[in-house]
Scaffold this motif. Structure first.
Motif, PDB file in Angstrom:
ATOM      1  N   SER A   1       0.862  -1.184   0.000  1.00  0.00           N
ATOM      2  CA  SER A   1       0.000   0.000   0.000  1.00  0.00           C
ATOM      3  C   SER A   1       0.893   1.227   0.000  1.00  0.00           C
ATOM      4  O   SER A   1       1.572   1.508   0.986  1.00  0.00           O
ATOM      5  CB  SER A   1      -0.921   0.007   1.220  1.00  0.00           C
ATOM      6  OG  SER A   1      -1.801   1.121   1.173  1.00  0.00           O
ATOM      7  N   VAL A   2       0.907   1.953  -1.114  1.00  0.00           N
ATOM      8  CA  VAL A   2       1.810   3.088  -1.263  1.00  0.00           C
ATOM      9  C   VAL A   2       1.013   4.330  -1.652  1.00  0.00           C
ATOM     10  O   VAL A   2       0.078   4.268  -2.460  1.00  0.00           O
ATOM     11  CB  VAL A   2       2.923   2.785  -2.295  1.00  0.00           C
ATOM     12  CG1 VAL A   2       2.363   2.421  -3.658  1.00  0.00           C
ATOM     13  CG2 VAL A   2       3.915   3.938  -2.390  1.00  0.00           C
ATOM     14  N   ALA A   3       1.385   5.465  -1.062  1.00  0.00           N
ATOM     15  CA  ALA A   3       0.700   6.732  -1.324  1.00  0.00           C
ATOM     16  C   ALA A   3       1.641   7.872  -0.945  1.00  0.00           C
ATOM     17  O   ALA A   3       2.695   7.661  -0.342  1.00  0.00           O
ATOM     18  CB  ALA A   3      -0.588   6.823  -0.513  1.00  0.00           C
TER      19      ALA A   3
ATOM     20  N   THR B   1       5.095   5.674   2.204  1.00  0.00           N
ATOM     21  CA  THR B   1       5.376   6.562   1.074  1.00  0.00           C
ATOM     22  C   THR B   1       6.251   5.829   0.054  1.00  0.00           C
ATOM     23  O   THR B   1       6.764   4.736   0.307  1.00  0.00           O
ATOM     24  CB  THR B   1       6.113   7.812   1.560  1.00  0.00           C
ATOM     25  OG1 THR B   1       7.404   7.421   2.080  1.00  0.00           O
ATOM     26  CG2 THR B   1       5.325   8.541   2.639  1.00  0.00           C
ATOM     27  N   THR B   2       6.464   6.469  -1.076  1.00  0.00           N
ATOM     28  CA  THR B   2       7.294   5.869  -2.117  1.00  0.00           C
ATOM     29  C   THR B   2       8.682   5.542  -1.588  1.00  0.00           C
ATOM     30  O   THR B   2       9.214   4.447  -1.824  1.00  0.00           O
ATOM     31  CB  THR B   2       7.407   6.818  -3.320  1.00  0.00           C
ATOM     32  OG1 THR B   2       6.088   7.189  -3.747  1.00  0.00           O
ATOM     33  CG2 THR B   2       8.150   6.151  -4.473  1.00  0.00           C
TER      34      THR B   2
ATOM     35  N   GLY C   1      -2.796   0.550  -2.943  1.00  0.00           N
ATOM     36  CA  GLY C   1      -2.793   1.856  -2.299  1.00  0.00           C
ATOM     37  C   GLY C   1      -4.191   2.435  -2.293  1.00  0.00           C
ATOM     38  O   GLY C   1      -5.124   1.859  -2.864  1.00  0.00           O
ATOM     39  N   PRO C   2      -4.376   3.587  -1.653  1.00  0.00           N
ATOM     40  CA  PRO C   2      -5.709   4.182  -1.583  1.00  0.00           C
ATOM     41  C   PRO C   2      -6.228   4.661  -2.935  1.00  0.00           C
ATOM     42  O   PRO C   2      -7.439   4.773  -3.121  1.00  0.00           O
ATOM     43  CB  PRO C   2      -5.542   5.353  -0.609  1.00  0.00           C
ATOM     44  CG  PRO C   2      -4.078   5.620  -0.559  1.00  0.00           C
ATOM     45  CD  PRO C   2      -3.392   4.321  -0.832  1.00  0.00           C
ATOM     46  N   GLU C   3      -5.320   4.943  -3.872  1.00  0.00           N
ATOM     47  CA  GLU C   3      -5.730   5.349  -5.226  1.00  0.00           C
ATOM     48  C   GLU C   3      -4.921   4.520  -6.219  1.00  0.00           C
ATOM     49  O   GLU C   3      -3.704   4.599  -6.257  1.00  0.00           O
ATOM     50  CB  GLU C   3      -5.484   6.844  -5.430  1.00  0.00           C
ATOM     51  CG  GLU C   3      -6.338   7.475  -6.520  1.00  0.00           C
ATOM     52  CD  GLU C   3      -5.869   7.070  -7.922  1.00  0.00           C
ATOM     53  OE1 GLU C   3      -6.714   6.592  -8.723  1.00  0.00           O
ATOM     54  OE2 GLU C   3      -4.679   7.229  -8.187  1.00  0.00           O
ATOM     55  N   LEU C   4      -5.612   3.704  -7.023  1.00  0.00           N
ATOM     56  CA  LEU C   4      -4.934   2.643  -7.763  1.00  0.00           C
ATOM     57  C   LEU C   4      -3.936   3.150  -8.801  1.00  0.00           C
ATOM     58  O   LEU C   4      -2.801   2.663  -8.864  1.00  0.00           O
ATOM     59  CB  LEU C   4      -5.974   1.737  -8.431  1.00  0.00           C
ATOM     60  CG  LEU C   4      -6.868   0.943  -7.475  1.00  0.00           C
ATOM     61  CD1 LEU C   4      -7.885   0.119  -8.253  1.00  0.00           C
ATOM     62  CD2 LEU C   4      -6.043   0.056  -6.562  1.00  0.00           C
TER      63      LEU C   4
END
Length: 342
Positions: free
Chosen positions: A222-224, A292-293, A317-320
Motif C-alpha cells: 500500500s503506497v501513497a 510513502t514511495t 494503495g488508496p488510489e490505484l
C-alpha cells in the motif's frame, strides 16, 4: 538462493477483479507502461472471473505476461484450468503464466469444499497441465481423476511457466523442486529469509533439466504520498492475512496470538469493520509494505536480498493509478540502490 540470482529483478502486479473488467484492463495497460513484467489476476469466487479479466487484459496490452494469481484446483477441475490457461496463452500470443495454489481454506469451506491433500493436489495439477500443454492425452488417478483427457489447442509459447503460491515449508520446497517459480506469500524480509531457506532444500533436489527457478515475493503493498493514508488502506488485506496466519509466523513478528485471534473471530462473524479496527500497527508492519514511495522503496530493497523479484499485491494503495506509478518508482529506486552497492 535461486538459479536466477544475477538477473534484473522481476516485477509483477496483482490486479483484483473486484473492479469492472474494463477497469482491470486499464490498470494492466498502466502497469505495462510503468515497466511491470507480469500482471496476475487474482481469483476469488466472490469477484469477477479471472480468466475473463485476463482475456481483456491480453487484448489491451502488448508485452506484459499474464496469468491467474492464483487459482486453486478444487473449485475448478485441473484439466479445465489447463485449458483456460492455454486459451490465455493462445489469445495473448504466448504471454501466459500459470499461478496455482492450494486456495484459502475458509473460502473453500464457504463452498462446501474440503481442501484435502493440498500439496499433492497442486503438484498433480501442474504436472497434468504440462502434459496437456505438450499435446498429450492424459489419464490420471490421484487426488483427482481424468480419463483420456486432451486439449484441442496447444500453447502458443510452447511452454507455460508454472508459479506456485506458497507459504508453508512443504509447499515452498515442492515448488523449488518441481515448478518454474514460486509466489511467496510474504511481505517482510524476515519471512522471506525464512522462506529462502526452505526453497534451498527444494533446489538441492531439483533436477538440472528443470531449468531456471524464480522466487517472487507476492506481497501486500500500500503506497501513497501520505504514509497514514497508505497504512489505513492496508487494514483490510492485513486483517485477512492475520486471520489465517500460523502461530509460528505470528511469533516471528512478536504479534500477540490473542490479538490475532480477535481479528480472525471478527472476520468469521462477518464483522469486517470490527476486524479492520483490530489490526494493529505491528500487524501492518509485518504483513504489508505500507508507506510513502521512499519507505516502500527501502522495504523493497531489503526484500530483494532474499528473492528474485516482487509482485506488488493488494491493496496497492488508496488510489490505484497513483499507487501503480509509485510502486514502479519504488522498484526503480530499489534497483538503483542495489546497483550502486554492486
Amino acid at each position: 538462493m535461486s538459479t536466477n540470482a544475477d538477473t534484473e529483478p522481476t516485477v509483477g502486479i496483482e490486479l483484483t477483479p473486484e473492479h469492472p473488467i474494463e477497469r482491470i484492463a486499464e490498470l494492466a495497460v498502466l502497469a505495462e507502461d510503468e515497466g511491470f513484467d507480469i500482471a496476475f489476476a487474482s481469483s476469488h469466487y466472490f469477484n469477477r472471473d479471472p480468466f475473463v479479466a485476463l482475456s481483456r487484459m491480453a487484448d489491451a496490452t502488448d508485452s506484459i505476461r499474464l496469468g491467474p494469481g492464483v487459482v486453486n484446483p478444487y473449485e475448478t477441475h485441473p484439466v479445465k484450468l489447463a485449458a483456460q490457461t492455454a486459451t490465455i496463452d493462445e489469445f495473448s500470443d504466448g504471454r501466459a503464466v500459470f499461478g496455482i495454489g492450494a486456495g484459502d481454506r475458509s473460502s473453500l469451506a464457504n463452498l462446501g469444499i474440503e481442501r484435502e491433500r493440498p500439496l499433492r493436489r497442486v503438484l498433480e495439477t501442474f504436472r497434468v497441465a504440462r502434459d496437456l500443454w505438450a499435446g498429450e492425452t492424459v489419464s490420471h488417478d490421484g487426488t483427482f481423476a481424468a480419463s483420456d483427457a486432451s486439449l484441442n489447442l496447444e500453447p502458443a509459447s510452447g511452454r507455460i511457466p508454472v508459479y506456485v503460491g506458497a507459504q508453508g515449508p512443504h509447499m515452498l520446497r515442492m515448488s523449488a523442486k518441481h515448478a518454474d517459480g514460486v509466489l511467496v506469500n510474504a511481505a517482510h524480509p524476515r519471512d522471506l529469509e525464512w522462506a529462502a531457506g526452505q526453497l534451498e532444500h527444494g533446489l538441492d533436489e531439483r533436477s538440472d533439466d528443470r531449468g531456471a527457478f524464480e522466487a517472487l515475493a507476492f506481497a501486500s503493498v500500500s503506497v501513497a504520498a501520505d504514509e497514514a493514508a497508505a497504512r489505513e488502506a492496508a487494514r483490510p488485506p492485513v486483517a485477512f492475512i492475520v486471520g489465517g496466519a500460523a502461530d509460528p509466523v505470528l511469533d516471528r513478528h512478536d504479534i500477540d496470538r490473542e490479538a490475532a485471534s480477535s481479528v480472525g473471530d471478527a472476520l468469521s462473524k462477518g464483522d469486517l469493520t470490527d476486524a479492520f479496527d483490530r489490526v494493529t500497527p505491528a500487524m501492518i508492519d509485518a504483513f504489508c509494505v505500507a508507506g510513502t514511495t521512499a519507505q516502500v522503496a527501502d522495504r523493497f530493497d531489503a526484500m530483494l536480498d532474499h528473492v528474485d523479484g516482487i509482485v506488488v499485491g493488494s491493496p496497492l494503495g488508496p488510489e490505484l493509478d497513483d499507487a501503480i506509478e509509485r510502486a514502479s518508482e519504488a522498484i526503480g529506486r530499489a534497483r538503483g540502490s542495489r546497483g550502486s552497492r554492486q
